[in-house]
Design a protein around this motif. Structure first.
Motif, mmCIF file in Angstrom:
data_model
loop_
_atom_site.group_PDB
_atom_site.id
_atom_site.type_symbol
_atom_site.label_atom_id
_atom_site.label_comp_id
_atom_site.label_asym_id
_atom_site.label_seq_id
_atom_site.Cartn_x
_atom_site.Cartn_y
_atom_site.Cartn_z
ATOM 1 N N LEU A 55 6.741 41.426 -15.351
ATOM 2 C CA LEU A 55 6.716 41.400 -16.825
ATOM 3 C C LEU A 55 7.893 40.264 -17.440
ATOM 4 C CD1 LEU A 55 6.884 45.335 -17.439
ATOM 5 C CD2 LEU A 55 4.889 43.660 -17.612
ATOM 6 N N ALA A 56 7.357 39.592 -18.148
ATOM 7 C CA ALA A 56 8.441 38.525 -18.905
ATOM 8 C C ALA A 56 8.200 38.834 -20.622
ATOM 9 C CB ALA A 56 7.985 37.147 -18.483
ATOM 10 N N LEU A 57 9.035 39.547 -21.208
ATOM 11 C CA LEU A 57 8.892 40.055 -22.650
ATOM 12 C C LEU A 57 9.818 39.487 -23.491
ATOM 13 C CD1 LEU A 57 8.402 43.760 -21.429
ATOM 14 C CD2 LEU A 57 6.583 42.262 -21.589
ATOM 15 N N SER A 58 9.433 39.032 -24.307
ATOM 16 C CA SER A 58 10.634 38.299 -25.490
ATOM 17 C C SER A 58 10.307 38.539 -27.002
ATOM 18 C CB SER A 58 10.835 36.819 -25.111
ATOM 19 O OG SER A 58 9.497 36.160 -25.198
ATOM 20 N N GLY A 59 11.023 38.314 -28.084
ATOM 21 C CA GLY A 59 10.948 38.500 -29.058
ATOM 22 C C GLY A 59 12.384 38.251 -29.968
ATOM 23 N N VAL A 60 12.152 38.276 -31.318
ATOM 24 C CA VAL A 60 13.319 38.028 -32.153
ATOM 25 C C VAL A 60 13.608 39.386 -32.724
ATOM 26 C CG1 VAL A 60 14.196 36.905 -33.988
ATOM 27 C CG2 VAL A 60 12.861 35.646 -32.390
ATOM 28 N N TYR A 61 12.571 39.867 -33.615
ATOM 29 C CA TYR A 61 13.045 40.988 -34.392
ATOM 30 C C TYR A 61 12.187 42.144 -33.684
ATOM 31 C CZ TYR A 61 14.826 37.970 -38.159
ATOM 32 O OH TYR A 61 15.275 36.984 -38.872
ATOM 33 N N THR A 62 12.417 42.130 -32.335
ATOM 34 C CA THR A 62 11.423 43.147 -31.635
ATOM 35 C C THR A 62 12.368 44.187 -30.736
ATOM 36 O OG1 THR A 62 10.457 40.886 -31.244
ATOM 37 C CG2 THR A 62 9.779 42.734 -29.914
ATOM 38 N N ASP A 63 11.579 45.368 -30.832
ATOM 39 C CA ASP A 63 11.944 46.315 -29.953
ATOM 40 C C ASP A 63 11.102 46.304 -28.593
ATOM 41 O OD1 ASP A 63 13.858 47.537 -31.413
ATOM 42 O OD2 ASP A 63 12.439 48.689 -32.614
ATOM 43 N N ILE A 64 11.699 46.614 -27.593
ATOM 44 C CA ILE A 64 11.032 46.202 -26.289
ATOM 45 C C ILE A 64 11.217 47.628 -25.686
ATOM 46 C CG2 ILE A 64 10.724 45.213 -24.108
ATOM 47 C CD1 ILE A 64 11.760 42.729 -25.628
ATOM 48 N N THR A 65 9.875 48.238 -25.039
ATOM 49 C CA THR A 65 10.101 49.449 -24.251
ATOM 50 C C THR A 65 9.193 49.518 -22.877
ATOM 51 O OG1 THR A 65 8.400 50.639 -25.394
ATOM 52 C CG2 THR A 65 10.686 50.935 -26.058
ATOM 53 N N VAL A 66 9.640 49.856 -21.897
ATOM 54 C CA VAL A 66 8.805 49.737 -20.676
ATOM 55 C C VAL A 66 9.101 51.194 -19.810
ATOM 56 C CG1 VAL A 66 8.424 48.546 -18.225
ATOM 57 C CG2 VAL A 66 9.276 47.220 -20.226
ATOM 58 N N ASP A 67 7.918 51.419 -19.560
ATOM 59 C CA ASP A 67 7.856 52.878 -19.014
ATOM 60 C C ASP A 67 7.200 53.036 -17.488
ATOM 61 O OD1 ASP A 67 8.266 55.315 -18.287
ATOM 62 O OD2 ASP A 67 6.989 56.154 -19.777
ATOM 63 N N GLY A 68 7.595 53.164 -16.441
ATOM 64 C CA GLY A 68 6.950 53.148 -15.076
ATOM 65 C C GLY A 68 6.659 52.092 -14.530
ATOM 66 N N SER A 69 7.401 50.703 -14.745
ATOM 67 C CA SER A 69 7.214 49.732 -14.104
ATOM 68 C C SER A 69 7.666 49.695 -12.592
ATOM 69 C CB SER A 69 7.934 48.487 -14.992
ATOM 70 O OG SER A 69 8.028 47.382 -13.948
ATOM 71 N N GLN A 70 7.060 49.160 -11.559
ATOM 72 C CA GLN A 70 7.368 48.855 -10.212
ATOM 73 C C GLN A 70 7.668 47.383 -10.094
ATOM 74 O OE1 GLN A 70 8.370 51.543 -8.167
ATOM 75 N NE2 GLN A 70 8.524 52.613 -10.055
ATOM 76 N N GLY A 71 7.736 46.615 -10.870
ATOM 77 C CA GLY A 71 7.712 45.306 -10.815
ATOM 78 C C GLY A 71 9.014 44.539 -11.343
ATOM 79 N N GLU A 72 9.195 43.175 -11.408
ATOM 80 C CA GLU A 72 10.293 42.549 -11.973
ATOM 81 C C GLU A 72 9.963 42.509 -13.361
ATOM 82 O OE1 GLU A 72 10.922 38.521 -10.248
ATOM 83 O OE2 GLU A 72 11.588 39.720 -8.307
ATOM 84 N N ILE A 73 11.320 42.578 -14.164
ATOM 85 C CA ILE A 73 11.171 42.533 -15.598
ATOM 86 C C ILE A 73 12.072 41.804 -16.232
ATOM 87 C CG2 ILE A 73 11.491 44.089 -17.727
ATOM 88 C CD1 ILE A 73 10.855 46.625 -15.829
ATOM 89 N N THR A 74 11.722 40.832 -17.107
ATOM 90 C CA THR A 74 12.755 40.375 -17.922
ATOM 91 C C THR A 74 12.371 40.468 -19.077
ATOM 92 O OG1 THR A 74 12.511 38.142 -16.440
ATOM 93 C CG2 THR A 74 13.664 37.911 -18.505
ATOM 94 N N ALA A 75 13.337 40.999 -20.196
ATOM 95 C CA ALA A 75 13.079 41.401 -21.386
ATOM 96 C C ALA A 75 14.272 41.040 -22.478
ATOM 97 C CB ALA A 75 12.994 42.617 -21.543
#
Lengths: 304, 219
Positions: free
Chosen positions: A95-115
């Motif tokens: 997962l590659a997740l990005s934003g400016v005025y952004t809330d980010i949630t991730v639940d249950g991932s078994q992979g790489e994460i960039t947020a």
């Protein structure tokens, strides 16, 4: 955080997009959202489902290739406003997740994460491999991850629990709490805040915790083998168990526990440094919070 | 932290001490906690140097600033990475290396610009360089000033709340830098204070770069 945008866009969040695309193993998800929310859940299907609440003036595009699924939004006249995404992905998907005025949630991932976000929180449960979470003005929270973990904020706290692997946490104005950590390489540093580490001290491991204005609380399990160096300019040191200080100078000293083949560096310029056994630090913190609560309560009564 | 062996610790780390001296130093280390502590600090410097990442930063602003302030190239930096310095030089290198965040091709060695970097030197430095002076280093000051200019130019593109937060946190870091400098003035050879100051200076540069990148990204 999002009050203004949410107010402006509240009435316009009138449209729902719901798209599902098949994905191959090894594909990556990229989501960029200027404002709103990115919420990731997982399932066992080889597909990505994107649901989005957005203004009717915005258009959501899901661009899927063999390697990447890209999700983005576009307004008719420039950048989109607020978009709330709920995206369901295969658990192992990177997962590659990005934003400016952004809330980010991730639940249950078994992979790489960039947020990464600027004004928003990042809250992740899961993650395997490289896990990198960053916010400028929001809390960063991680649990149940393993791998190479990099946590960063500027003006808020960092909390991580039930994590394993190489851990690095850095903020400027906030506390750092790392509990139930299994690591042979951990580092946490802040300027204005406390640092709590309650985790393993493994043979051969390297651990470094520092703050400028704040206290350090670090657990050292029984039967650890660690060389501890303590540096403070204007703080005190104490331990819940007996230690034999060596090389004591005005601002620095060291001691060895067991064979000493792990290294633990503790530095607080203005704060106190406390070593305890695992679990005792949480009790300390509870007691401090209770004490602060009582003080607040007393103060309230005096004001009344 | 200084005794007859202090200036030989770097050679010891590099494995360049003759066998007889090595054995004598190791015996001395068993008895001298100060030297052991100093050795640990030096090992950290070396470990940090070896862990440096040459990955360019995500923003494109830094290379231009780096050129402007005359930082050394990546190749030159790699050539200099083998650390074979005296203790004072290592203290200085600690500052330089902590300022070397990912991709910032910058090594503040006390050497005139354009001088050919040597692969290795064990020549003792005549001057113990205190990192407290590094904020006045022209290249550090220039990098900070350049990033502040970029930030000022892009300030209007940032949310006012973000600007406030960045300014507040730069203020927090500046206070930490001043604290460390004051402490160092009284105890210039203290390796903890040297490294602490270096860390806070590196942090300031990183936050400025992050802020400048944000300002640039919002164009």
């Amino acid at each position: 955080m999002l009050t203004t945008l949410a107010t402006l866009a509240g009435l316009a969040l009138a449209q729902q997009t719901d798209t599902t695309v098949p994905v191959r193993a090894g594909a990556r998800l990229e989501v960029n959202n200027f404002g709103g929310e990115i919420a990731i859940k997982t399932w066992s299907k080889s597909a990505v489902r994107v649901t989005a609440s957005h203004s009717s003036r915005d258009r959501i595009t899901v661009d899927a290739s063999e390697q990447v699924v890209r999700v983005k939004s576009e307004g008719r006249r420039g950048p989109s406003q607020v978009v709330d995404y709920e995206i369901t992905v295969p658990a192992a998907m990177a997962l590659a997740l990005s934003g400016v005025y952004t809330d980010i949630t991730v639940d249950g991932s078994q992979g790489e994460i960039t947020a990464e976000t600027v004004q928003g929180t990042v809250k992740v449960s899961g993650g395997v491999g490289n896990v990198s979470l960053k916010s400028v003005q929001g809390d960063v929270t991680l649990e149940k991850a393993r791998g190479r973990i990099d946590l960063s904020s500027v003006n808020e706290t960092i909390k991580a629990s039930q994590i394993s692997g190489d851990v690095s946490a850095e903020t400027v104005n906030g506390d750092i709490s790392l509990v139930q950590v299994e690591s042979s390489n951990a580092e946490a540093t802040t300027v204005n805040g406390d640092v709590l580490y309650d985790g393993t001290i493994k043979d051969g491991g390297r651990y470094r915790f520092s703050t400028h204005d704040g206290d350090l609380r670090v657990s050292v399990p029984e039967k650890s083998n660690v060389s501890v160096s303590v540096s403070t300019f204007d703080g005190d040191f104490n331990a819940c168990f007996p230690v034999q200080l060596t090389g004591k100078t005005k601002h620095r000293f060291s001691f060895t526990i067991g064979s000493g083949n792990a290294r633990l560096e503790l530095e607080s310029f203005n704060g106190d440094i406390r070593l305890c056994r695992p679990g005792q630090l949480a009790k300390d913190k509870d007691r401090d919070q209770h004490k602060n609560h009582d003080q607040d309560h007393d103060q309230d009564q005096e004001e009344e | 932290m200084s005794d007859t062996w202090t200036n030989r610790l770097s050679e010891y780390l590099d494995g360049e001490l003759p066998e007889s001296e090595r054995a004598t130093l190791e015996a001395h280390l068993r008895a001298c906690a100060d030297c052991r502590a100093t050795l640990e600090q030096l090992r950290r410097v070396v470990a940090r140097a070896q862990a440096l990442d040459d990955t360019p930063p995500t923003t494109d602003l830094w290379p231009a600033i780096a050129r402007h302030v005359g930082v050394v190239s990546l190749d030159a930096r790699r050539a200099r990475r083998r650390l074979s310095f005296t203790v004072p030089q290592l203290a200085a290198a600690a500052v330089a290396l902590t300022l070397l965040s990912a991709g910032s091709a910058w090594l503040l060695l006390r050497r005139p610009a354009g001088a050919r970097p040597s692969q290795s030197t064990t020549t003792p430095s005549p001057i113990l360089t205190n990192v407290g002076t590094y904020e006045a280093n022209p290249r550090y000051a220039a990098a900070v000033a350049s990033l502040e200019r970029v930030l000022a130019q892009g300030r209007s593109r940032l949310d006012t709340a973000t600007v406030r937060v960045i300014e507040k946190n730069l203020g927090i870091i500046d206070r930490a830098i001043r604290d460390a400098q004051s402490a160092l003035a009284a105890d210039p050879a203290n390796s903890y204070l040297n490294l602490h100051l270096a860390q806070e200076m590196r942090r300031k540069l990183e936050l400025l770069r992050q802020a400048a990148a944000l300002a640039g990204a919002r164009t």
